[in-house]
Design a protein around this motif. Structure first.
Motif, mmCIF file in Angstrom:
data_model
loop_
_atom_site.group_PDB
_atom_site.id
_atom_site.type_symbol
_atom_site.label_atom_id
_atom_site.label_comp_id
_atom_site.label_asym_id
_atom_site.label_seq_id
_atom_site.Cartn_x
_atom_site.Cartn_y
_atom_site.Cartn_z
ATOM 1 N N GLU A 59 6.479 10.609 -5.827
ATOM 2 C CA GLU A 59 6.574 11.677 -4.836
ATOM 3 C C GLU A 59 5.275 11.758 -4.069
ATOM 4 O O GLU A 59 4.196 11.796 -4.651
ATOM 5 N N HIS A 60 5.417 11.756 -2.772
ATOM 6 C CA HIS A 60 4.229 11.908 -1.941
ATOM 7 C C HIS A 60 4.291 13.289 -1.319
ATOM 8 O O HIS A 60 5.325 13.663 -0.775
ATOM 9 N N PRO A 61 3.216 14.029 -1.426
ATOM 10 C CA PRO A 61 3.266 15.398 -0.906
ATOM 11 C C PRO A 61 3.562 15.411 0.591
ATOM 12 O O PRO A 61 3.010 14.621 1.349
ATOM 13 N N ARG A 62 4.489 16.266 0.947
ATOM 14 C CA ARG A 62 4.854 16.363 2.346
ATOM 15 C C ARG A 62 3.855 17.253 3.067
ATOM 16 O O ARG A 62 3.509 18.312 2.576
ATOM 17 N N MET A 63 3.360 16.792 4.160
ATOM 18 C CA MET A 63 2.388 17.591 4.883
ATOM 19 C C MET A 63 3.082 18.254 6.060
ATOM 20 O O MET A 63 3.854 17.620 6.771
ATOM 21 N N GLU A 64 2.759 19.510 6.232
ATOM 22 C CA GLU A 64 3.374 20.256 7.326
ATOM 23 C C GLU A 64 2.526 20.106 8.582
ATOM 24 O O GLU A 64 1.305 20.023 8.517
ATOM 25 N N GLY A 65 3.209 20.060 9.700
ATOM 26 C CA GLY A 65 2.494 20.079 10.977
ATOM 27 C C GLY A 65 1.755 18.806 11.320
ATOM 28 O O GLY A 65 0.817 18.845 12.099
ATOM 29 N N VAL A 66 2.154 17.700 10.721
ATOM 30 C CA VAL A 66 1.511 16.457 11.113
ATOM 31 C C VAL A 66 2.563 15.532 11.718
ATOM 32 O O VAL A 66 3.747 15.644 11.429
ATOM 33 N N SER A 67 2.125 14.643 12.577
ATOM 34 C CA SER A 67 3.055 13.642 13.092
ATOM 35 C C SER A 67 2.740 12.321 12.412
ATOM 36 O O SER A 67 1.582 11.949 12.247
ATOM 37 N N ASN A 68 3.782 11.663 11.951
ATOM 38 C CA ASN A 68 3.590 10.396 11.251
ATOM 39 C C ASN A 68 3.487 9.271 12.258
ATOM 40 O O ASN A 68 4.430 8.993 12.995
ATOM 41 N N VAL A 69 2.359 8.647 12.283
ATOM 42 C CA VAL A 69 2.111 7.610 13.277
ATOM 43 C C VAL A 69 2.696 6.289 12.806
ATOM 44 O O VAL A 69 3.254 5.515 13.573
ATOM 45 N N HIS A 70 2.575 6.040 11.521
ATOM 46 C CA HIS A 70 2.913 4.717 10.995
ATOM 47 C C HIS A 70 3.236 4.885 9.512
ATOM 48 O O HIS A 70 2.442 5.437 8.775
ATOM 49 N N LEU A 71 4.414 4.445 9.102
ATOM 50 C CA LEU A 71 4.790 4.606 7.700
ATOM 51 C C LEU A 71 5.172 3.266 7.083
ATOM 52 O O LEU A 71 5.946 2.521 7.660
ATOM 53 N N GLU A 72 4.640 3.005 5.934
ATOM 54 C CA GLU A 72 5.000 1.767 5.227
ATOM 55 C C GLU A 72 5.501 2.019 3.812
ATOM 56 O O GLU A 72 6.002 1.111 3.174
ATOM 57 N N PHE A 73 5.322 3.222 3.323
ATOM 58 C CA PHE A 73 5.882 3.521 2.004
ATOM 59 C C PHE A 73 6.279 4.983 1.973
ATOM 60 O O PHE A 73 5.910 5.754 2.867
ATOM 61 N N GLY A 74 7.043 5.353 0.993
ATOM 62 C CA GLY A 74 7.496 6.735 0.913
ATOM 63 C C GLY A 74 7.973 7.042 -0.481
ATOM 64 O O GLY A 74 7.731 6.284 -1.412
ATOM 65 N N ASP A 75 8.653 8.174 -0.619
ATOM 66 C CA ASP A 75 9.184 8.534 -1.925
ATOM 67 C C ASP A 75 10.169 7.466 -2.377
ATOM 68 O O ASP A 75 10.949 6.949 -1.585
ATOM 69 N N CYS A 76 10.138 7.157 -3.639
ATOM 70 C CA CYS A 76 11.091 6.164 -4.124
ATOM 71 C C CYS A 76 11.259 6.313 -5.637
ATOM 72 O O CYS A 76 10.588 7.117 -6.267
ATOM 73 N N GLU A 77 12.193 5.543 -6.153
ATOM 74 C CA GLU A 77 12.398 5.523 -7.598
ATOM 75 C C GLU A 77 12.074 4.138 -8.112
ATOM 76 O O GLU A 77 12.352 3.150 -7.444
ATOM 77 N N TYR A 78 11.510 4.097 -9.291
ATOM 78 C CA TYR A 78 11.243 2.824 -9.930
ATOM 79 C C TYR A 78 12.073 2.738 -11.190
ATOM 80 O O TYR A 78 12.071 3.683 -11.987
ATOM 81 N N THR A 79 12.791 1.654 -11.370
ATOM 82 C CA THR A 79 13.476 1.460 -12.646
ATOM 83 C C THR A 79 13.336 0.005 -13.069
ATOM 84 O O THR A 79 13.324 -0.896 -12.246
ATOM 85 N N ARG A 80 13.228 -0.157 -14.354
ATOM 86 C CA ARG A 80 13.156 -1.510 -14.881
ATOM 87 C C ARG A 80 13.447 -1.440 -16.371
ATOM 88 O O ARG A 80 13.071 -0.480 -17.028
ATOM 89 N N SER A 81 14.106 -2.442 -16.899
ATOM 90 C CA SER A 81 14.315 -2.431 -18.344
ATOM 91 C C SER A 81 13.981 -3.789 -18.936
ATOM 92 O O SER A 81 14.063 -4.818 -18.275
#
Lengths: 122, 137
Positions: A59-81
């Protein structure tokens, strides 16, 4: 419409298989998994019979009032067994999460450790 | 072999990875082709740069600001022993982020938490948008 979309995205996070190193050392196996953004409370490690299952949520904290200029990663799930064999001492598996890396130590069971056999002179 | 990986060429995983790489979620605007991945946001007063650098201490990351660009440098070390699987990238990395606004280099702050590097760069005073009130005559 946009709010509906946002809801759908919140439900189904992209799922990744985390990059993993497995290293054997004399005392046992070390498993390292890259999980940036995962806090301890969002990490679950399950050992069922021979299956070691790891699932986590970044989880990446969501920031209020900012504009995202460039995104390469975000919230995600990791699973592996993983499948572990009898060589591993299940009772003493240790796990620690530090700096976004999950480190697991799977010690070898006593009986599986290499040992020298002494030859008795007859 | 102690840990069983079903097959040497792990096809399902390779397929998964292919789809992971091809269909990035729609929220992500750019494909991940440089390491480390960065997110850049800005508001009126600051530029925020986030980067996924797991397993590296802040002391081992070198952040330099020069001539309108931010350079993130570091080294990812690897362990010793016999590797059964190695997927985590190791070695030296560098990423350059171009900043197109003038910044205040003295007040840059950086921290790392859970493997996410966060750099806050305040914009220089002249780059902060200002409202000019117009007096009605």
């Amino acid at each position: 419409m946009t709010s509906e979309l946002r809801k759908a995205e919140a439900k189904a996070l992209p799922r990744f298989s985390p990059n993993t190193d497995i290293i054997e050392q004399q005392d046992g196996f070390h498993i390292y998994m890259d999980m940036p953004g995962v806090a301890k409370k969002n990490l679950v490690i399950d050992l069922k019979e021979n299956d070691l299952e790891i699932s986590a949520r970044a989880e990446h904290p969501r920031m209020e009032g900012v504009s995202n200029v460039h995104l390469e990663f975000g919230d995600c799930e990791y699973t592996r067994s993983f499948t572990i064999s009898d060589v591993v001492d299940r009772e003493n598996i240790k796990a620690s999460l530090k700096n976004g890396v999950l480190e697991m130590f799977l010690p070898k069971a006593e009986k599986a450790k290499p040992r020298k056999i002494e030859i008795q002179a007859g | 072999m102690v840990i069983d990986f079903s097959s040497f060429y792990n096809l399902p995983r390779e397929l998964d990875r292919f789809f992971d790489e091809t269909w990035r979620p729609s929220t992500i605007s750019q494909r991940r082709n440089a390491y480390p991945p960065v997110n850049i946001s800005e508001d009126k007063t600051n530029i925020y740069v986030f980067s996924e650098i797991p397993g590296v201490e802040i002391e081992d990351i070198d952040i330099t600001l020069s001539d309108g660009s931010l350079v993130i440098k570091g080294n990812r070390k690897h362990g010793t022993g016999s590797y059964y699987r190695q997927e985590r990238p190791t070695g030296l990395f560098q990423r350059v982020v171009n900043l197109n606004v003038s910044i205040n280099p003295d007040k840059v702050s950086a921290k790392i938490k859970d493997g996410i590097l966060e750099i806050v760069i305040p914009k220089a005073d002249e780059a902060v948008p200002r409202k000019i009130s117009i007096k009605a005559q």
